[in-house]
Design an enzyme around this catalytic site. Structure first.
Site, PDB file in Angstrom:
ATOM      1  N   GLY A  71       0.825  -0.929   0.008  1.00 56.09           N
ATOM      2  CA  GLY A  71      -0.321   0.057   0.311  1.00 56.09           C
ATOM      3  C   GLY A  71       0.781   1.084   0.512  1.00 56.09           C
ATOM      4  O   GLY A  71       0.454   1.940  -0.544  1.00 56.09           O
ATOM      5  N   THR A  72       2.234   1.161   0.395  1.00 54.67           N
ATOM      6  CA  THR A  72       2.676   2.752   0.770  1.00 54.67           C
ATOM      7  C   THR A  72       3.728   2.341  -0.778  1.00 54.67           C
ATOM      8  O   THR A  72       3.677   4.044  -0.989  1.00 54.67           O
ATOM      9  CB  THR A  72       4.106   2.061   1.687  1.00 54.67           C
ATOM     10  OG1 THR A  72       3.453   1.800   3.096  1.00 54.67           O
ATOM     11  CG2 THR A  72       5.193   3.600   2.061  1.00 54.67           C
ATOM     12  N   GLY A 200      -2.491  -5.931  -0.017  1.00 52.48           N
ATOM     13  CA  GLY A 200      -2.717  -7.551   0.323  1.00 52.48           C
ATOM     14  C   GLY A 200      -2.987  -7.408   1.603  1.00 52.48           C
ATOM     15  O   GLY A 200      -3.729  -8.695   1.585  1.00 52.48           O
ATOM     16  N   CYS A 325       5.461   5.703  21.196  1.00 47.33           N
ATOM     17  CA  CYS A 325       6.353   6.196  23.025  1.00 47.33           C
ATOM     18  C   CYS A 325       7.390   4.793  23.233  1.00 47.33           C
ATOM     19  O   CYS A 325       7.413   4.086  22.312  1.00 47.33           O
ATOM     20  CB  CYS A 325       5.265   5.095  23.851  1.00 47.33           C
ATOM     21  SG  CYS A 325       5.131   5.397  25.148  1.00 47.33           S
TER      22      CYS A 325
HETATM   23  N1  PLP Z   1      -2.224   3.275   4.787  1.00 48.19           N
HETATM   24  C1  PLP Z   1      -3.187   3.307   5.410  1.00 48.19           C
HETATM   25  C2  PLP Z   1      -4.180   3.442   5.772  1.00 48.19           C
HETATM   26  C3  PLP Z   1      -2.568   2.147   6.531  1.00 48.19           C
HETATM   27  O1  PLP Z   1      -3.593   1.697   7.655  1.00 48.19           O
HETATM   28  C4  PLP Z   1      -1.584   1.347   5.575  1.00 48.19           C
HETATM   29  C5  PLP Z   1      -1.090   0.218   7.178  1.00 48.19           C
HETATM   30  O2  PLP Z   1       0.265  -0.303   6.914  1.00 48.19           O
HETATM   31  C6  PLP Z   1      -0.662   1.488   4.818  1.00 48.19           C
HETATM   32  C7  PLP Z   1      -1.223   3.291   3.579  1.00 48.19           C
HETATM   33  C8  PLP Z   1       0.263   0.998   4.072  1.00 48.19           C
HETATM   34  O3  PLP Z   1       0.199  -0.197   3.798  1.00 48.19           O
HETATM   35  P1  PLP Z   1       1.506  -0.613   3.947  1.00 48.19           P
HETATM   36  O4  PLP Z   1       1.465  -2.154   5.260  1.00 48.19           O
HETATM   37  O5  PLP Z   1       0.637  -2.585   2.080  1.00 48.19           O
HETATM   38  O6  PLP Z   1       2.973  -0.793   2.948  1.00 48.19           O
END
Ligand code: PLP
Length: 397
Positions: A71-72, A200, A325
């Site tokens: 997702g990143t 995923g 933290c």
């Molecule tokens: N965006 C949101 C809202 C998320 O909760 C996450 C989770 O870590 C990410 C992006 C990043 O996804 P990933 O872990 O697949 O890089």
């Protein structure tokens, strides 16, 4: 007592079905999809079939699906790519104060490079209105990036209405739908977004797999250059098992979505009701427009939520703290601060995110343990100087 896992917003187990479909691509069908011989073509065919299958699940065309590593990466590609694509038009971007770090930190870097970002402030529930967006759009605005569902408080935003505002002004619209896809219905064309990020491992697919939806006819500049995979957009040998696993899990979750939502909403309601009976516990986020199975709270009079997370961990229950933290530093959660909570409450936020493997028995036991943990910490805080122990990560996921 077995371990109780209630942090499904952080990550999930790969489903059996997804794992089974992935396995051959590790061992027997491992040929490189770019190879000409038929052995590689097995992988290539699988990837192209997956593109079609994913497109069907999210209301898109197959040519609008790009496979990424997470997702990143999808967030980075959409935002950096759109900024570059439209830089001749302007350097103004609109986002919100409650985005995940994958978006926040990307925007911060763009600001260092001369882009200007307007961060919209949500209301107390985490909602952004179309009027707020309308007001923030300027002639030099090139991109709006607003998440579909928040990872700290579970609020689901009205992306369809927000995207319509951007479209009216011919501004590109990206949504980080990492927490939404696989859990609530998501139809990219119906939402009217230009870019949509997927991960995923949030819906029983494998880690290291992601998707970026990019609406036709927009073509983003290449994110990674090299061998020209993913229509020249994202070079690098395709992660065939990852793509196959993500696809399988998405199909499974899409097929069972209504049933899963009903179960998880019921379980979360049961837990929330009982957790709110603990004195000084307040629900955070939108109680109506909310991700299924998502319980989020903040606790009055607790120095830091990490104390509660550690207590629960000692009882083999995995829940999430809302703040960064360490023994030497305390940091309030940026989402809770944006929602208007004071520093103490923003530092004492907790997230319990349920999955289909959680039972009513788990839920009731976890609530009892939560109550005991909070009472214990409050007692300790009164009897001795507050001291934070251990190191627990922020809600990074
Ligand atoms: N965006 C949101 C809202 C998320 O909760 C996450 C989770 O870590 C990410 C992006 C990043 O996804 P990933 O872990 O697949 O890089």
């Amino acid at each position: 007592m077995r371990r109780i896992y209630m942090d499904h917003a952080a990550t999930t187990a790969v489903s059996d079905g997804a794992l089974q479909e992935m396995l051959p691509y590790f061992s027997t069908d491992y040929g490189n999809p770019s190879a000409v011989y038929s052995y590689g073509q097995t992988g290539k065919n699988a990837v192209e079939k997956c593109r079609e299958r994913v497109a069907k699940c999210i209301g898109a065309f197959k040519t609008e699906i790009y496979f990424t590593s997470c997702g990143t990466e999808s967030d980075n590609w959409a935002i950096r790519g759109a900024a570059r694509l439209r830089r001749a038009k302007g350097k103004h971007i609109i986002s919100t104060e409650i985005e995940h770090n994958a978006v926040r930190r990307t925007l911060q870097q763009l600001e260092e490079d001369g882009y200007e970002v307007t961060y919209l402030k949500p209301d107390h529930l985490g909602q952004i209105t179309p009027e707020q967006l309308e007001e923030a759009i300027r002639p030099d605005t090139i991109l709006v990036t607003i998440m579909m569902a928040n990872n700290v408080v579970g609020t689901v935003l009205d992306i369809k209405k927000l995207a319509a505002v951007a479209r009216k002004h011919r501004v590109l619209f990206h949504t980080d739908a990492v927490q939404a896809v696989g859990h609530i219905p998501v139809n990219a064309h119906d939402l009217g977004v230009d870019f949509l990020s997927i991960s995923g491992h949030k819906f029983n697919g494998p880690k290291g797999s992601g998707v970026l939806f990019c609406r036709i006819p927009t073509r983003l500049p290449a994110y990674m250059t090299g061998g020209g995979q993913e229509k020249e957009g994202r070079s690098g040998t395709e992660n065939v098992p990852g793509i196959v696993g993500l696809t399988h899990a998405l199909e499974e979750n899409t097929a069972a979505m209504q049933e899963n939502m009903a179960y998880l909403n019921g379980l979360a309601d049961r837990m929330t009701k009982r957790i709110l009976e603990i004195p000084g516990v307040l629900e955070t986020g939108d109680p109506v427009n909310r991700l299924p199975g998502f319980c989020s709270f903040t606790v009055e009079g607790i120095q830091h939520s990490v104390l509660v997370v550690n207590e629960m961990n000692a009882r083999d229950i995995c829940i999430s703290s809302g703040s960064a933290c360490s023994a030497s530093s305390q940091e309030a959660n940026h989402v809770l601060l944006a929602l208007g909570y004071d520093k103490q409450l923003a530092g004492a936020t907790l997230r319990l995110t349920l999955g289909m493997d959680n039972t009513e028995e788990d839920a009731d036991y976890a609530v009892e343990m939560l109550k005991t943990s909070i009472e214990k910490i409050r007692g300790e805080q009164v009897s001795r100087a507050p001291r934070l122990e251990g190191r627990v990560a922020d809600i990074k996921s």
